[in-house]
Write an enzyme that holds these catalytic residues in place. Structure first.
Site, PDB file in Angstrom:
ATOM      1  N   THR A  71       0.804  -1.233  -0.117  1.00  0.00           N
ATOM      2  CA  THR A  71      -0.014   0.062  -0.101  1.00  0.00           C
ATOM      3  C   THR A  71       0.710   1.204   0.058  1.00  0.00           C
ATOM      4  O   THR A  71       1.939   1.123   0.221  1.00  0.00           O
ATOM      5  CB  THR A  71      -0.975   0.157   1.341  1.00  0.00           C
ATOM      6  OG1 THR A  71      -0.148  -0.022   2.407  1.00  0.00           O
ATOM      7  CG2 THR A  71      -1.666  -1.070   1.339  1.00  0.00           C
ATOM      8  N   ILE A  72       0.182   2.550  -0.307  1.00  0.00           N
ATOM      9  CA  ILE A  72       0.773   3.691  -0.098  1.00  0.00           C
ATOM     10  C   ILE A  72       0.082   4.191   1.106  1.00  0.00           C
ATOM     11  O   ILE A  72      -1.207   4.090   0.980  1.00  0.00           O
ATOM     12  CB  ILE A  72       0.668   4.548  -1.337  1.00  0.00           C
ATOM     13  CG1 ILE A  72       1.421   6.003  -0.822  1.00  0.00           C
ATOM     14  CG2 ILE A  72      -0.407   4.915  -1.982  1.00  0.00           C
ATOM     15  CD1 ILE A  72       1.566   7.034  -2.216  1.00  0.00           C
ATOM     16  N   SER A  73       0.949   4.608   2.069  1.00  0.00           N
ATOM     17  CA  SER A  73       0.349   5.046   3.477  1.00  0.00           C
ATOM     18  C   SER A  73      -0.721   6.149   3.398  1.00  0.00           C
ATOM     19  O   SER A  73      -0.534   6.884   2.157  1.00  0.00           O
ATOM     20  CB  SER A  73       1.330   5.140   4.284  1.00  0.00           C
ATOM     21  OG  SER A  73       1.988   3.953   5.008  1.00  0.00           O
ATOM     22  N   SER A  77       5.776   2.587  -3.839  1.00  0.00           N
ATOM     23  CA  SER A  77       5.420   3.574  -5.021  1.00  0.00           C
ATOM     24  C   SER A  77       6.643   4.604  -4.995  1.00  0.00           C
ATOM     25  O   SER A  77       6.837   5.248  -6.256  1.00  0.00           O
ATOM     26  CB  SER A  77       4.246   4.522  -4.601  1.00  0.00           C
ATOM     27  OG  SER A  77       4.358   5.305  -3.572  1.00  0.00           O
ATOM     28  N   GLU A  82      12.796  -2.440  -2.078  1.00  0.00           N
ATOM     29  CA  GLU A  82      11.723  -2.866  -2.267  1.00  0.00           C
ATOM     30  C   GLU A  82      11.756  -4.374  -2.459  1.00  0.00           C
ATOM     31  O   GLU A  82      12.328  -4.518  -3.528  1.00  0.00           O
ATOM     32  CB  GLU A  82      10.705  -1.922  -3.014  1.00  0.00           C
ATOM     33  CG  GLU A  82       9.441  -2.659  -3.679  1.00  0.00           C
ATOM     34  CD  GLU A  82       8.458  -3.205  -2.415  1.00  0.00           C
ATOM     35  OE1 GLU A  82       8.012  -4.034  -2.176  1.00  0.00           O
ATOM     36  OE2 GLU A  82       8.249  -1.946  -1.736  1.00  0.00           O
ATOM     37  N   HIS A  83      10.944  -5.235  -1.805  1.00  0.00           N
ATOM     38  CA  HIS A  83      10.921  -6.739  -2.440  1.00  0.00           C
ATOM     39  C   HIS A  83      10.575  -6.838  -3.625  1.00  0.00           C
ATOM     40  O   HIS A  83      11.265  -7.628  -4.589  1.00  0.00           O
ATOM     41  CB  HIS A  83       9.960  -7.384  -1.440  1.00  0.00           C
ATOM     42  CG  HIS A  83      10.404  -8.104  -0.051  1.00  0.00           C
ATOM     43  ND1 HIS A  83      11.540  -8.566  -0.116  1.00  0.00           N
ATOM     44  CD2 HIS A  83       9.872  -7.740   0.772  1.00  0.00           C
ATOM     45  CE1 HIS A  83      11.565  -8.891   1.351  1.00  0.00           C
ATOM     46  NE2 HIS A  83      10.873  -8.473   1.689  1.00  0.00           N
ATOM     47  N   ASP A 135      15.648  -7.520   0.023  1.00  0.00           N
ATOM     48  CA  ASP A 135      14.871  -7.747   1.393  1.00  0.00           C
ATOM     49  C   ASP A 135      15.179  -6.652   2.098  1.00  0.00           C
ATOM     50  O   ASP A 135      16.330  -6.646   2.857  1.00  0.00           O
ATOM     51  CB  ASP A 135      15.330  -9.131   1.810  1.00  0.00           C
ATOM     52  CG  ASP A 135      14.639  -9.612   2.904  1.00  0.00           C
ATOM     53  OD1 ASP A 135      13.965  -8.882   3.698  1.00  0.00           O
ATOM     54  OD2 ASP A 135      14.557 -10.916   3.450  1.00  0.00           O
ATOM     55  N   GLY A 136      14.289  -5.886   2.567  1.00  0.00           N
ATOM     56  CA  GLY A 136      14.473  -4.531   3.268  1.00  0.00           C
ATOM     57  C   GLY A 136      14.826  -4.711   4.752  1.00  0.00           C
ATOM     58  O   GLY A 136      15.574  -4.005   5.490  1.00  0.00           O
ATOM     59  N   THR A 195       7.390  -8.552   5.181  1.00  0.00           N
ATOM     60  CA  THR A 195       7.556 -10.045   5.195  1.00  0.00           C
ATOM     61  C   THR A 195       8.388 -10.371   4.020  1.00  0.00           C
ATOM     62  O   THR A 195       9.082  -9.485   3.276  1.00  0.00           O
ATOM     63  CB  THR A 195       6.190 -10.724   5.096  1.00  0.00           C
ATOM     64  OG1 THR A 195       6.437 -12.130   5.004  1.00  0.00           O
ATOM     65  CG2 THR A 195       5.428 -10.162   3.745  1.00  0.00           C
TER      66      THR A 195
END
Length: 258
Positions: free
Chosen positions: A77-79, A108, A144-145, A177-178, A250
């Protein structure tokens, strides 16, 4: 209330957050200084967010200026804009003009863009141009994954006028992997984590510079934002800030299925 900040344009959205105290109240709690210094900090965040048109970072342009989280696909999502404003407020004192920031779960690219504009020297100096020998590290690293989201974020940043910053290496968006951070560009003066980790990732703590701060949601069913601060001697402290609800931080396969 945060949801009353929705506007018909990006500028109106940010102005509504200012009017509703979304920026002012939290900045006053975070900035160690006078009322005028807190107001200056609020104004700085508002200016940075006005430079980042949310319509360039959402899937459905009709909802761009709603103060709510929105799906961007792949379980991400974008917060909501007010949460980005909160994060910016809590990290602002830890953003020196020539510092480095890691944006985990960059999605994003929106928060990476806001952080980039906040890294401008408040006295008017532009961010430093990296040297051609490769010794200068990016100001902003987004990780970003999902490779499709990484590619999309780069397109979004270019559409929003930050193509030159990408070309100069001032912003770098990578797939990975952040939870493991991005050691190549460490240490970081500030780390923003845009998804909830079940527990604090030690790798991110290790990559936080002395004197730096991490803004991270932690928890599964019950989640809270934490400040993770590392003092100049390397001592780490965690402070619970507020309850939240984020998508989980995750691995790649689980994220795609979420």
């Amino acid at each position: 209330m945060a949801w009353t900040s929705t506007g018909s344009s990006n500028a109106e959205l940010i102005d509504n957050m200012l009017r509703n105290g979304i920026l002012g109240d939290v900045v006053a709690d975070v900035v160690d200084g006078s009322k005028s210094e807190a107001e200056a900090a609020s104004g700085r965040i508002a200016r940075a967010m006005k430079k980042v048109d949310r319509a360039n970072y959402v899937r459905d342009k009709r909802d761009a200026y709603e103060d709510s989280p929105q799906s961007i696909g792949h379980g991400a999502t974008i917060s909501a804009p007010h949460m980005h404003a909160y994060a910016a407020s809590h990290l602002l004192p830890y953003l020196p003009p020539r510092g480095r920031v890691l944006d985990v779960g960059s999605g994003s690219g929106y928060m990476s863009a806001v952080l980039y504009h906040l890294m401008d020297d408040p006295h008017g100096q532009e961010p430093p141009t990296p040297t051609l020998d490769g010794n200068s590290k990016p100001l902003i690293t987004g990780i970003e994954h999902i490779s499709q989201l990484t590619d999309w974020s780069i397109s979004n940043l270019k559409r929003d006028g930050l193509g030159e910053a990408l070309e100069r290496g001032q912003i770098e968006m990578v797939t990975g992997d952040g939870r493991l951070g991005y050691p190549s560009n460490a240490p970081y003066h500030a780390i923003h984590v845009g998804a909830a980790a079940p527990e604090l990732p030690q790798e991110l703590v290790d990559q936080l510079a002395p004197g730096g701060r991490m803004f991270i949601p932690i928890g599964t069913y019950m989640q809270n934002i934490y400040h993770v601060d590392k003092d100049k001697s390397g001592k780490v402290t965690q402070t619970e800030v507020m309850g939240v609800r984020y998508v989980p931080l995750t691995d790649r396969n689980l994220q795609k299925e979420f």
